[in-house]
Write a protein that holds these residues in place. Structure first.
Motif, PDB file in Angstrom:
ATOM      1  N   ILE A 187     -11.061  14.541  -7.698  1.00 49.23           N
ATOM      2  CA  ILE A 187     -10.960  13.159  -8.028  1.00 49.23           C
ATOM      3  C   ILE A 187     -10.099  13.036  -9.042  1.00 49.23           C
ATOM      4  CG2 ILE A 187     -11.528  10.696  -8.068  1.00 49.23           C
ATOM      5  CD1 ILE A 187     -13.950  11.695  -6.067  1.00 49.23           C
ATOM      6  N   ILE A 188      -8.870  12.422  -9.395  1.00 47.69           N
ATOM      7  CA  ILE A 188      -8.150  12.363 -10.502  1.00 47.69           C
ATOM      8  C   ILE A 188      -8.518  10.932 -11.052  1.00 47.69           C
ATOM      9  CG2 ILE A 188      -6.421  13.917 -10.012  1.00 47.69           C
ATOM     10  CD1 ILE A 188      -4.557  11.441  -9.236  1.00 47.69           C
ATOM     11  N   ALA A 189      -8.256  10.851 -12.259  1.00 47.72           N
ATOM     12  CA  ALA A 189      -8.950   9.625 -13.141  1.00 47.72           C
ATOM     13  C   ALA A 189      -7.586   9.030 -13.814  1.00 47.72           C
ATOM     14  CB  ALA A 189      -9.860  10.036 -14.425  1.00 47.72           C
ATOM     15  N   TYR A 190      -7.637   7.636 -13.954  1.00 47.12           N
ATOM     16  CA  TYR A 190      -6.540   6.892 -14.588  1.00 47.12           C
ATOM     17  C   TYR A 190      -6.452   7.531 -15.975  1.00 47.12           C
ATOM     18  CZ  TYR A 190      -4.669   3.036 -17.216  1.00 47.12           C
ATOM     19  OH  TYR A 190      -3.804   2.318 -17.798  1.00 47.12           O
ATOM     20  N   PRO A 191      -5.333   7.630 -16.371  1.00 44.58           N
ATOM     21  CA  PRO A 191      -3.934   7.285 -15.669  1.00 44.58           C
ATOM     22  C   PRO A 191      -3.097   8.351 -15.264  1.00 44.58           C
ATOM     23  CG  PRO A 191      -3.505   7.695 -18.225  1.00 44.58           C
ATOM     24  CD  PRO A 191      -5.035   7.981 -17.827  1.00 44.58           C
ATOM     25  N   HIS A 192      -3.794   9.229 -14.499  1.00 39.56           N
ATOM     26  CA  HIS A 192      -2.962  10.206 -13.852  1.00 39.56           C
ATOM     27  C   HIS A 192      -1.650   9.705 -12.843  1.00 39.56           C
ATOM     28  CE1 HIS A 192      -1.756  13.612 -11.259  1.00 39.56           C
ATOM     29  NE2 HIS A 192      -2.636  14.438 -11.857  1.00 39.56           N
ATOM     30  N   PRO A 193      -0.534  10.046 -13.035  1.00 38.98           N
ATOM     31  CA  PRO A 193       0.479   9.446 -12.581  1.00 38.98           C
ATOM     32  C   PRO A 193       0.520   9.567 -10.996  1.00 38.98           C
ATOM     33  CG  PRO A 193       1.297  11.230 -13.987  1.00 38.98           C
ATOM     34  CD  PRO A 193      -0.209  11.209 -13.821  1.00 38.98           C
ATOM     35  N   THR A 194      -0.346  10.339 -10.176  1.00 43.06           N
ATOM     36  CA  THR A 194      -0.258  10.324  -8.669  1.00 43.06           C
ATOM     37  C   THR A 194      -1.035   8.862  -8.236  1.00 43.06           C
ATOM     38  OG1 THR A 194      -0.323  12.491  -8.733  1.00 43.06           O
ATOM     39  CG2 THR A 194      -0.995  11.465  -6.660  1.00 43.06           C
ATOM     40  N   LEU A 195      -2.025   8.292  -9.114  1.00 44.28           N
ATOM     41  CA  LEU A 195      -2.576   7.008  -9.031  1.00 44.28           C
ATOM     42  C   LEU A 195      -1.477   5.808  -8.875  1.00 44.28           C
ATOM     43  CD1 LEU A 195      -5.628   7.322 -11.059  1.00 44.28           C
ATOM     44  CD2 LEU A 195      -5.560   7.645  -8.373  1.00 44.28           C
ATOM     45  N   ARG A 196      -0.358   6.183  -9.526  1.00 41.74           N
ATOM     46  CA  ARG A 196       0.670   5.120  -9.396  1.00 41.74           C
ATOM     47  C   ARG A 196       1.797   5.242  -8.553  1.00 41.74           C
ATOM     48  NH1 ARG A 196      -1.515   0.356 -10.827  1.00 41.74           N
ATOM     49  NH2 ARG A 196      -1.775   0.235 -13.296  1.00 41.74           N
ATOM     50  N   ARG A 197       1.716   6.491  -7.943  1.00 42.37           N
ATOM     51  CA  ARG A 197       2.832   6.743  -6.854  1.00 42.37           C
ATOM     52  C   ARG A 197       2.422   5.768  -5.531  1.00 42.37           C
ATOM     53  NH1 ARG A 197       7.262   9.651  -6.506  1.00 42.37           N
ATOM     54  NH2 ARG A 197       7.514  10.934  -4.525  1.00 42.37           N
ATOM     55  N   LYS A 198       3.798   5.524  -4.993  1.00 43.74           N
ATOM     56  CA  LYS A 198       3.609   4.829  -3.743  1.00 43.74           C
ATOM     57  C   LYS A 198       3.784   6.149  -2.683  1.00 43.74           C
ATOM     58  CE  LYS A 198       6.030   1.482  -0.729  1.00 43.74           C
ATOM     59  NZ  LYS A 198       4.610   0.740   0.036  1.00 43.74           N
ATOM     60  N   SER A 199       2.635   6.091  -1.943  1.00 44.55           N
ATOM     61  CA  SER A 199       2.255   7.251  -1.254  1.00 44.55           C
ATOM     62  C   SER A 199       3.175   7.105   0.075  1.00 44.55           C
ATOM     63  CB  SER A 199       0.893   7.478  -0.664  1.00 44.55           C
ATOM     64  OG  SER A 199       0.084   7.734  -1.851  1.00 44.55           O
ATOM     65  N   LYS A 200       3.581   8.444   0.713  1.00 43.45           N
ATOM     66  CA  LYS A 200       4.397   8.499   1.881  1.00 43.45           C
ATOM     67  C   LYS A 200       3.718   8.413   3.208  1.00 43.45           C
ATOM     68  CE  LYS A 200       8.578   9.307  -0.240  1.00 43.45           C
ATOM     69  NZ  LYS A 200       8.192   9.157  -1.671  1.00 43.45           N
ATOM     70  N   PRO A 201       4.215   7.865   4.441  1.00 39.16           N
ATOM     71  CA  PRO A 201       3.698   7.867   5.472  1.00 39.16           C
ATOM     72  C   PRO A 201       3.309   9.320   6.159  1.00 39.16           C
ATOM     73  CG  PRO A 201       5.386   6.202   5.660  1.00 39.16           C
ATOM     74  CD  PRO A 201       5.780   7.051   4.304  1.00 39.16           C
ATOM     75  N   VAL A 202       2.230   9.380   6.514  1.00 39.81           N
ATOM     76  CA  VAL A 202       1.705  10.721   7.125  1.00 39.81           C
ATOM     77  C   VAL A 202       2.537  11.073   8.375  1.00 39.81           C
ATOM     78  CG1 VAL A 202      -0.248  11.933   8.203  1.00 39.81           C
ATOM     79  CG2 VAL A 202      -0.617  10.647   6.207  1.00 39.81           C
ATOM     80  N   LYS A 203       3.002  12.138   8.561  1.00 41.99           N
ATOM     81  CA  LYS A 203       4.064  12.453   9.749  1.00 41.99           C
ATOM     82  C   LYS A 203       3.260  13.435  10.764  1.00 41.99           C
ATOM     83  CE  LYS A 203       8.138  10.201   9.196  1.00 41.99           C
ATOM     84  NZ  LYS A 203       8.692  10.750   8.072  1.00 41.99           N
ATOM     85  N   ASP A 207      -4.503  -0.516  -1.427  1.00 42.85           N
ATOM     86  CA  ASP A 207      -3.800  -0.994  -2.802  1.00 42.85           C
ATOM     87  C   ASP A 207      -3.471   0.560  -3.346  1.00 42.85           C
ATOM     88  OD1 ASP A 207      -3.604  -3.525  -2.834  1.00 42.85           O
ATOM     89  OD2 ASP A 207      -5.274  -3.906  -4.171  1.00 42.85           O
ATOM     90  N   HIS A 208      -4.561   1.295  -3.458  1.00 43.97           N
ATOM     91  CA  HIS A 208      -4.280   2.765  -3.889  1.00 43.97           C
ATOM     92  C   HIS A 208      -2.823   3.432  -3.365  1.00 43.97           C
ATOM     93  CE1 HIS A 208      -7.579   3.917  -6.708  1.00 43.97           C
ATOM     94  NE2 HIS A 208      -8.518   3.370  -5.573  1.00 43.97           N
ATOM     95  N   LEU A 209      -2.817   3.325  -1.973  1.00 40.09           N
ATOM     96  CA  LEU A 209      -1.620   3.753  -1.479  1.00 40.09           C
ATOM     97  C   LEU A 209      -0.354   3.637  -1.965  1.00 40.09           C
ATOM     98  CD1 LEU A 209      -2.895   4.500   2.261  1.00 40.09           C
ATOM     99  CD2 LEU A 209      -2.955   5.868   0.212  1.00 40.09           C
ATOM    100  N   ASP A 210      -0.425   2.487  -2.510  1.00 34.52           N
ATOM    101  CA  ASP A 210       0.729   1.464  -3.042  1.00 34.52           C
ATOM    102  C   ASP A 210       0.933   1.733  -4.348  1.00 34.52           C
ATOM    103  OD1 ASP A 210       1.840   0.836  -0.461  1.00 34.52           O
ATOM    104  OD2 ASP A 210       0.441  -1.081  -0.552  1.00 34.52           O
ATOM    105  N   GLY A 211      -0.023   2.294  -5.020  1.00 30.52           N
ATOM    106  CA  GLY A 211       0.103   2.665  -6.549  1.00 30.52           C
ATOM    107  C   GLY A 211      -0.521   1.241  -7.634  1.00 30.52           C
ATOM    108  N   VAL A 212      -1.502   0.833  -6.636  1.00 30.29           N
ATOM    109  CA  VAL A 212      -2.096  -0.449  -7.302  1.00 30.29           C
ATOM    110  C   VAL A 212      -3.274  -0.374  -7.452  1.00 30.29           C
ATOM    111  CG1 VAL A 212      -2.679  -2.987  -7.146  1.00 30.29           C
ATOM    112  CG2 VAL A 212      -0.412  -2.159  -6.124  1.00 30.29           C
ATOM    113  N   LEU A 213      -3.852  -0.417  -8.724  1.00 29.51           N
ATOM    114  CA  LEU A 213      -5.455  -0.421  -9.023  1.00 29.51           C
ATOM    115  C   LEU A 213      -6.049  -1.780  -9.191  1.00 29.51           C
ATOM    116  CD1 LEU A 213      -4.758   2.522 -11.601  1.00 29.51           C
ATOM    117  CD2 LEU A 213      -5.777   2.612  -9.300  1.00 29.51           C
ATOM    118  N   PHE A 214      -7.453  -1.585  -9.137  1.00 32.32           N
ATOM    119  CA  PHE A 214      -8.135  -2.975  -8.933  1.00 32.32           C
ATOM    120  C   PHE A 214      -8.099  -3.918 -10.010  1.00 32.32           C
ATOM    121  CE2 PHE A 214     -12.081  -3.073 -11.149  1.00 32.32           C
ATOM    122  CZ  PHE A 214     -12.428  -1.739 -11.507  1.00 32.32           C
ATOM    123  N   PHE A 215      -7.968  -3.395 -11.295  1.00 32.69           N
ATOM    124  CA  PHE A 215      -7.795  -3.949 -12.507  1.00 32.69           C
ATOM    125  C   PHE A 215      -6.523  -4.719 -12.262  1.00 32.69           C
ATOM    126  CE2 PHE A 215      -6.253  -0.080 -14.235  1.00 32.69           C
ATOM    127  CZ  PHE A 215      -5.187  -0.214 -14.865  1.00 32.69           C
TER     128      PHE A 215
END
Ligand code: NI
Length: 197
Positions: free
Chosen positions: A8-24, A140-148
């Motif tokens: 598990i990666i912790a804030y502020p790792h950049p992948t947490l702010r990445r808009k994730s891509k649909p799974v094909k 929200d995570h998948l869109d790069g949004v964090l709860f705070f």
């Protein structure tokens, strides 16, 4: 690739702010990853975990609102879409990528979720209670949004010192090679997006 141990990666790792891509596509490796995500989630006593929290920028998350492999239901949501929000509820949230940080978030009380499970079956359900909250937090995570990001202004001011501590730790780890460079992270995203997205 894929030989790295998931963590598990912790804030502020950049992948947490990445808009994730649909799974094909879903293959045996992705199934193994999902099983490992549940293990990591239980070990950290969480109720939900998004793929980009284990550094994989693809649109899936797992939930077990009982946070116990012996109890509750293990749910996998691939390419989730949330709609038809109803009502509002305020509750305290935390996040496995922000250990020790908690704060109140107002979210719709009920939502509809459309997604697929690992076998390609369509999910179309009305969610309420903790399941509704967890699904919205994970989406929200998948869109790069964090709860705070969704806390009110007072809440944001309250969490700022803790976020700064996370930022200092991350920067010092980056200097000592404990976290990858921007270029390595971008290469890692490209590899996984090529494989699954
Ligand atoms: Ni979270």
């Amino acid at each position: 690739m894929g030989s790295n141990v998931l963590q598990i990666i912790a804030y502020p790792h950049p992948t947490l702010r990445r808009k994730s891509k649909p799974v094909k596509r879903v293959d045996s490796e992705l199934r193994a990853i999902v099983a490992e995500m549940f293990e990591l989630m239980y070990a950290a006593r969480g109720v939900g975990l998004a793929a980009n929290q284990v550094d994989l920028p693809i649109r899936l998350f797992v939930i077990n609102t009982d946070s116990d492999p012996e109890k509750g239901v293990e749910r996998v949501f691939i390419n989730p879409v949330i709609s038809q929000p109803k009502g509002f509820a305020e509750a305290e949230e935390g996040c496995l990528s922000l250990p020790g940080l908690y704060g109140n978030v107002i979210r719709p009380k009920q939502v509809r979720i459309n997604a697929y499970d690992l076998d390609g079956n369509e999910i179309n359900e009305e969610l309420t209670g903790l399941l509704a909250r967890a699904a919205q937090h994970e989406l929200d995570h998948l869109d790069g949004v964090l709860f705070f990001d969704r806390m009110n202004e007072t809440g944001k001011v309250d969490v700022r010192p803790t976020l700064e501590e996370f930022e200092i730790v991350f920067e010092s780890q980056r200097k000592t090679g404990g976290v990858p460079s921007e270029a390595d992270i971008a290469e890692h995203w490209a590899e996984w997006e090529k494989r699954y997205a």
